[in-house]
Write a protein that holds these residues in place. Sequence first.
Motif, PDB file in Angstrom:
ATOM      1  N   GLU A  43       0.840  -1.206   0.000  1.00  0.00           N
ATOM      2  CA  GLU A  43       0.000   0.000   0.000  1.00  0.00           C
ATOM      3  C   GLU A  43       0.873   1.254   0.000  1.00  0.00           C
ATOM      4  OE1 GLU A  43      -3.158   2.412   2.817  1.00  0.00           O
ATOM      5  OE2 GLU A  43      -2.856   0.279   3.235  1.00  0.00           O
ATOM      6  N   ALA A  44       1.932   1.254   0.817  1.00  0.00           N
ATOM      7  CA  ALA A  44       2.835   2.415   0.882  1.00  0.00           C
ATOM      8  C   ALA A  44       3.468   2.688  -0.476  1.00  0.00           C
ATOM      9  CB  ALA A  44       3.924   2.179   1.930  1.00  0.00           C
ATOM     10  N   ARG A  45       3.889   1.623  -1.147  1.00  0.00           N
ATOM     11  CA  ARG A  45       4.504   1.802  -2.461  1.00  0.00           C
ATOM     12  C   ARG A  45       3.515   2.384  -3.466  1.00  0.00           C
ATOM     13  NH1 ARG A  45       8.470  -2.993  -4.170  1.00  0.00           N
ATOM     14  NH2 ARG A  45       8.413  -1.655  -6.002  1.00  0.00           N
ATOM     15  N   ALA A  46       2.266   1.938  -3.398  1.00  0.00           N
ATOM     16  CA  ALA A  46       1.244   2.453  -4.316  1.00  0.00           C
ATOM     17  C   ALA A  46       0.929   3.924  -4.019  1.00  0.00           C
ATOM     18  CB  ALA A  46      -0.016   1.596  -4.228  1.00  0.00           C
ATOM     19  N   ALA A  57       2.952   6.051  -2.764  1.00  0.00           N
ATOM     20  CA  ALA A  57       4.114   6.833  -3.204  1.00  0.00           C
ATOM     21  C   ALA A  57       4.044   7.096  -4.698  1.00  0.00           C
ATOM     22  CB  ALA A  57       5.409   6.100  -2.850  1.00  0.00           C
ATOM     23  N   ARG A  58       3.600   6.107  -5.475  1.00  0.00           N
ATOM     24  CA  ARG A  58       3.470   6.299  -6.921  1.00  0.00           C
ATOM     25  C   ARG A  58       2.395   7.329  -7.242  1.00  0.00           C
ATOM     26  NH1 ARG A  58       5.880   2.069 -10.093  1.00  0.00           N
ATOM     27  NH2 ARG A  58       7.858   1.774  -9.015  1.00  0.00           N
ATOM     28  N   GLU A  59       1.431   7.492  -6.316  1.00  0.00           N
ATOM     29  CA  GLU A  59       0.394   8.520  -6.493  1.00  0.00           C
ATOM     30  C   GLU A  59       0.841   9.866  -5.932  1.00  0.00           C
ATOM     31  OE1 GLU A  59      -3.109   6.512  -4.651  1.00  0.00           O
ATOM     32  OE2 GLU A  59      -3.945   6.795  -6.670  1.00  0.00           O
ATOM     33  N   ASN A  60       2.061   9.909  -5.400  1.00  0.00           N
ATOM     34  CA  ASN A  60       2.645  11.112  -4.806  1.00  0.00           C
ATOM     35  C   ASN A  60       1.885  11.580  -3.570  1.00  0.00           C
ATOM     36  OD1 ASN A  60       4.768  12.931  -4.774  1.00  0.00           O
ATOM     37  ND2 ASN A  60       3.571  14.504  -5.819  1.00  0.00           N
ATOM     38  N   ASP A  61       1.357  10.621  -2.804  1.00  0.00           N
ATOM     39  CA  ASP A  61       0.647  10.924  -1.557  1.00  0.00           C
ATOM     40  C   ASP A  61       1.565  10.572  -0.391  1.00  0.00           C
ATOM     41  OD1 ASP A  61      -1.006  11.096   0.659  1.00  0.00           O
ATOM     42  OD2 ASP A  61      -2.745  10.220  -0.360  1.00  0.00           O
ATOM     43  N   SER A  62       2.388  11.546   0.012  1.00  0.00           N
ATOM     44  CA  SER A  62       3.422  11.267   1.014  1.00  0.00           C
ATOM     45  C   SER A  62       2.843  10.928   2.383  1.00  0.00           C
ATOM     46  CB  SER A  62       4.395  12.440   1.131  1.00  0.00           C
ATOM     47  OG  SER A  62       3.718  13.615   1.490  1.00  0.00           O
ATOM     48  N   ARG A  63       1.753  11.570   2.761  1.00  0.00           N
ATOM     49  CA  ARG A  63       1.167  11.279   4.088  1.00  0.00           C
ATOM     50  C   ARG A  63       0.641   9.855   4.154  1.00  0.00           C
ATOM     51  NH1 ARG A  63      -2.341  16.336   6.137  1.00  0.00           N
ATOM     52  NH2 ARG A  63      -2.069  15.239   8.099  1.00  0.00           N
ATOM     53  N   ALA A 117       1.465   7.344   2.222  1.00  0.00           N
ATOM     54  CA  ALA A 117       2.589   6.417   2.076  1.00  0.00           C
ATOM     55  C   ALA A 117       3.326   6.256   3.394  1.00  0.00           C
ATOM     56  CB  ALA A 117       3.545   6.907   0.992  1.00  0.00           C
ATOM     57  N   SER A 118       3.567   7.362   4.090  1.00  0.00           N
ATOM     58  CA  SER A 118       4.269   7.304   5.379  1.00  0.00           C
ATOM     59  C   SER A 118       3.456   6.561   6.431  1.00  0.00           C
ATOM     60  CB  SER A 118       4.593   8.716   5.874  1.00  0.00           C
ATOM     61  OG  SER A 118       5.508   9.331   4.996  1.00  0.00           O
ATOM     62  N   ARG A 119       2.148   6.777   6.434  1.00  0.00           N
ATOM     63  CA  ARG A 119       1.275   6.061   7.386  1.00  0.00           C
ATOM     64  C   ARG A 119       1.329   4.555   7.141  1.00  0.00           C
ATOM     65  NH1 ARG A 119      -2.563  10.109   6.649  1.00  0.00           N
ATOM     66  NH2 ARG A 119      -3.637   8.825   5.118  1.00  0.00           N
ATOM     67  N   ALA A 123      11.394   0.833   1.353  1.00  0.00           N
ATOM     68  CA  ALA A 123      11.152   2.194   1.839  1.00  0.00           C
ATOM     69  C   ALA A 123      12.019   3.195   1.078  1.00  0.00           C
ATOM     70  CB  ALA A 123      11.418   2.283   3.340  1.00  0.00           C
ATOM     71  N   ALA A 124      13.231   2.781   0.727  1.00  0.00           N
ATOM     72  CA  ALA A 124      14.096   3.657  -0.086  1.00  0.00           C
ATOM     73  C   ALA A 124      13.414   3.971  -1.413  1.00  0.00           C
ATOM     74  CB  ALA A 124      15.450   2.985  -0.318  1.00  0.00           C
ATOM     75  N   GLU A 125      12.755   2.964  -1.994  1.00  0.00           N
ATOM     76  CA  GLU A 125      12.040   3.178  -3.255  1.00  0.00           C
ATOM     77  C   GLU A 125      10.822   4.072  -3.057  1.00  0.00           C
ATOM     78  OE1 GLU A 125      10.250   0.679  -7.050  1.00  0.00           O
ATOM     79  OE2 GLU A 125      11.262  -0.393  -5.441  1.00  0.00           O
ATOM     80  N   VAL A 126      10.129   3.885  -1.933  1.00  0.00           N
ATOM     81  CA  VAL A 126       8.970   4.726  -1.615  1.00  0.00           C
ATOM     82  C   VAL A 126       9.386   6.197  -1.598  1.00  0.00           C
ATOM     83  CG1 VAL A 126       7.401   5.397   0.272  1.00  0.00           C
ATOM     84  CG2 VAL A 126       7.603   2.991  -0.379  1.00  0.00           C
TER      85      VAL A 126
END
Length: 198
Positions: A75-78, A80-86, A88-90, A125-128
């Motif tokens: 989910e975090a990786r997805a 991040a691809r949508e540029n939703d940092s909050r 992704a971090s959650r 996480a580095a990729e995220v």
Amino acid sequence: MSASTTPAQRHFIQALSLARAGGEVQLGCYVLTTMAMQTLMRGFASEAVDMAQGAFNRAKGQAVPRVLAFTKLTEARAHARENDSRAASRALTASEDLLGQPKEDSGDEPAWIDFYHHARLSADAAEVFRDLKNPKMALTWNQRAAAMPTGVFTRSVGMRLAIVGTAHLQARDLDHGLELGNRSADILARVQSSRAKD
């Protein structure tokens, strides 16, 4: 998502049906999470988020923490691809928290989830954070990831070099970024993988 179904998707759908028929909730969670990862790699981040969240919600309370942690990583990786940092971090924090649960709280972990551990989380996480264009965090997470010998995980090493090289370029470290990019290209030239070529 495209109307045509790939051979991989057909196999995933069959595996999901078999897991459901066998009452294997956590295996079904894993299969759906892996489908979400494939959907993400095909460029459908929003659908991947929905699939990963669906897998988590269906298996919550029934799957061991490590299986749920992998779902949150995807989910975090997805996100991040949508540029939703909050978001992704959650999701990344949730994955890390689930992985950190004491072993006695984990029940019997299936052997097929052994690959997912803190070093794998760190590499992903580095990729995220590379996708979120946050090179400082990408490089920090990369330092926590385990080193992978080239002969064993050739594609993974090459892809990780590309990710870290991109993070260095985002941080305006041109020399280091190009050096890692060239090493990545040399390694991935020996691999038959459409993802590696992308």
